[in-house]
Design an enzyme around this catalytic site. Structure first.
Site: not given
Length: 568
Positions: A184, A491, A536, A545
């Site tokens: 993020d 991710h 994956d 992530e």
């Protein structure tokens, strides 16, 4: 057998089954330095002999006996060890057992892990906020990773949870630079803690190595080692997270909720600094104390500024000893909540004592704590590691015996876990970010070798390094673009929206984790065995992530392997 299993796996998933064992020959897919031990792990073959062959010619160059198998309950496999340490001739090889072949790997005397060292650090350059990523610094093997500037963070709002008389709700501050925390685009002081400890400790242990390691980043050539140049990008941001009026430190800089899977330039959500906390403030104290001493001979002005900021933050923490953090109303991003700050007090006091030599900080240290492999919320061991590294330079007021004893108890326990584990790593259970913890343990064992001069610790260090690079039950090299089989669908918002068919290089993904597999659906994971519960796919935030605190120990661990086993 490998091809048969790959054909059968989708059929088993449809029928609702998962495989309990796989017949694989596992190696470090990047390779082995000539001076280092060389070990492959063999899963459930129950064989007696192994062979090493040249990759191009299939010529037999080494043969040996396999050790007795040991069952590893975390992968539901019986693991045997193939030791070919005596093979010291440079070349490209593979291990073969009963027709089963490993991925190819290289044996080389020096420079084998140079690119790995560079790109596990340059991953942080690619993580930078408030700057455009330039192709001149972001090209790897002809792949270009340039992107537009995102999140200048020159207009950040004071959240109501962070408001004071002098900084009111919705007032604006500037808080640019820093690294995106994970997949993020938010930035967290607490997660910067263990991240910076690993990277700064790498420099403290091997200054000559990092003084000459060229990263090709925008600051290269300015007279400062490139590792410290990259760290400086994060430090400049961290300094903006301290309230200049009272010394307290905001827990995080964040949007109110996570943005979609978009490029940084396309995230237009308002950003806030949120609530001061004791944990963030004490982590900041430790970070700045380390910065002060590491940059002392590189940037005296920064060194003084950092120590002054640390002292001010320490005083705030003394007056606000247990301001615990949970997300305030309206904030739904990563919390990094921590309900126990005794470990933060230990780390902060340790780094301040090492830097200032003032006895008052040593008196703050409570050694009647449990020291174990650290993570972002358990940081007392970071202080213990720093104390042991700097033991010879500590003043007389320090109890060096207790430091040495606590350190040896820690590292001997980790070594024994490694020695008796079938999977040859010191991990009791797989949780979120298992790869970060495995790399961290490897680095701790490396410090043990450097300080205790016992080869068993170097052996344990190397086994954890090999695990990350492919010698594990998933058969993935967990560093993107390194090895033959690495994660490709991480991710991460940048990678999910960049339209490339390849991942950004040098990133360590979270790794096996059986605890949050509803993200992609239980039936999509290849196994529920903890050590093989990895997928994956972009949806697998639980296993795939990335995060700064998982990359940083790999930076330190790679630097250790390079320096301990390099021929030069």
């Amino acid at each position: 057998m490998r091809n048969v299993l790959k054909f059968l796996c989708p059929i088993f998933f449809v029928l609702g089954f998962s495989l309990n064992a796989q017949d694989f020959v596992r190696v470090n897919q990047v390779g082995y330095l000539t001076k280092s031990p060389k070990v492959a792990l063999i899963a459930s073959l129950n064989a007696s002999d192994f062979q090493v062959k040249e990759a191009k010619t299939d010529k037999l160059v080494y043969s040996g006996k396999l050790g007795e198998g040991k069952f590893w309950n975390l992968s539901n496999e019986t693991i045997q060890v193939a030791d070919f340490s005596a093979l010291n001739e440079e070349g490209e090889y593979y291990v073969e057992i009963n027709g089963e072949k490993s991925y190819p790997f290289e044996i080389k005397s020096d420079g084998l892990f140079h690119d790995l060292s560079v790109w596990t650090i340059k991953a942080f350059y690619l993580w930078r906020s408030s700057i455009a990523i330039d192709s001149a610094y972001a090209t790897f093997k002809n792949y270009n990773f340039a992107r537009e500037i995102g999140h200048p963070d020159t207009m950040v709002f004071i959240h109501q949870s962070a408001a004071t008389e002098k900084r009111r709700t919705e007032s604006v501050i500037s808080s640019p630079k820093g690294w995106y925390d994970a997949g993020d685009y938010n930035k967290y002081v607490v997660n910067a803690g263990i991240t910076l400890h690993n990277m700064l400790l790498a420099y403290e242990l091997f200054p000559d190595y990092y003084d000459t390691l060229k990263l090709n980043i925008p600051e290269s050539g300015n007279g400062v080692p490139d590792l410290l140049n990259e760290i400086r990008w994060e430090v400049d941001w961290l300094l903006t997270m301290q309230d200049p009026y009272d010394g307290g430190v905001y827990h995080k800089l964040t949007t109110k909720h996570f943005c979609g899977m978009v490029q940084p330039v396309d995230d237009k959500l308002d950003r806030y600094v949120v609530k001061k906390s004791t944990a963030a403030t004490l982590d900041f104290v430790a970070e700045m104390a380390m910065i002060s001493r590491v940059y002392k001979n590189v940037d005296k002005e920064l060194s003084k500024k950092a120590l002054k900021a640390a002292e001010k933050a320490w005083n705030w923490a003394k007056s606000n000893a247990a301001i615990l953090f949970t997300n305030p109303e309206g904030i739904r991003t990563g919390s990094y909540a921590d309900m126990n700050v005794e470990d933060e007090w230990f780390w902060a006091a340790s780094e301040m004592f090492i830097t200032t030599k003032e006895e008052k900080y040593f008196k703050e240290l409570d050694f009647f704590q449990k020291f174990e492999s650290p993570n972002w919320s358990k940081v007392n061991t970071l202080g213990l590691l720093s104390l042991r590294v700097h033991l010879d330079d500590l003043p007389e007021c320090a109890d060096k015996n207790v430091i040495s004893r606590k350190f040896y108890t820690l590292v001997n326990g980790l070594y024994n876990q490694y020695k008796f584990a079938g999977g040859k790593i010191s991990l009791k259970k797989f949780e979120w970010g298992s790869n970060g913890e495995i790399a961290e343990i490897g680095a701790i064992l490396g410090i043990a070798y450097l300080k205790e001069k016992d080869a068993k610790f170097a052996e344990g260090m190397l086994s954890h390094f090999n695990y990350i690079l492919g010698c594990n039950p998933t058969e993935y090299s967990f560093v993107t673009m390194f090895g033959d089989k690495y994660p490709e669908k991480l991710h991460d918002r940048r990678m999910a929206s960049d339209n490339y068919n390849y991942p950004l290089p040098g990133y360590v993904c979270g790794g096996a984790n059986p605890n949050q597999i509803s993200d992609c659906g239980r039936n999509n994971y290849p196994s529920l065995a903890p050590a093989r519960c990895y997928l994956d796919e972009q949806c697998s935030y639980s296993t795939n992530e990335i995060a700064i605190n998982w990359n940083a120990p790999m930076v330190l661990l790679t630097g250790m392997v390079n320096n301990i086993y390099s021929a030069k």
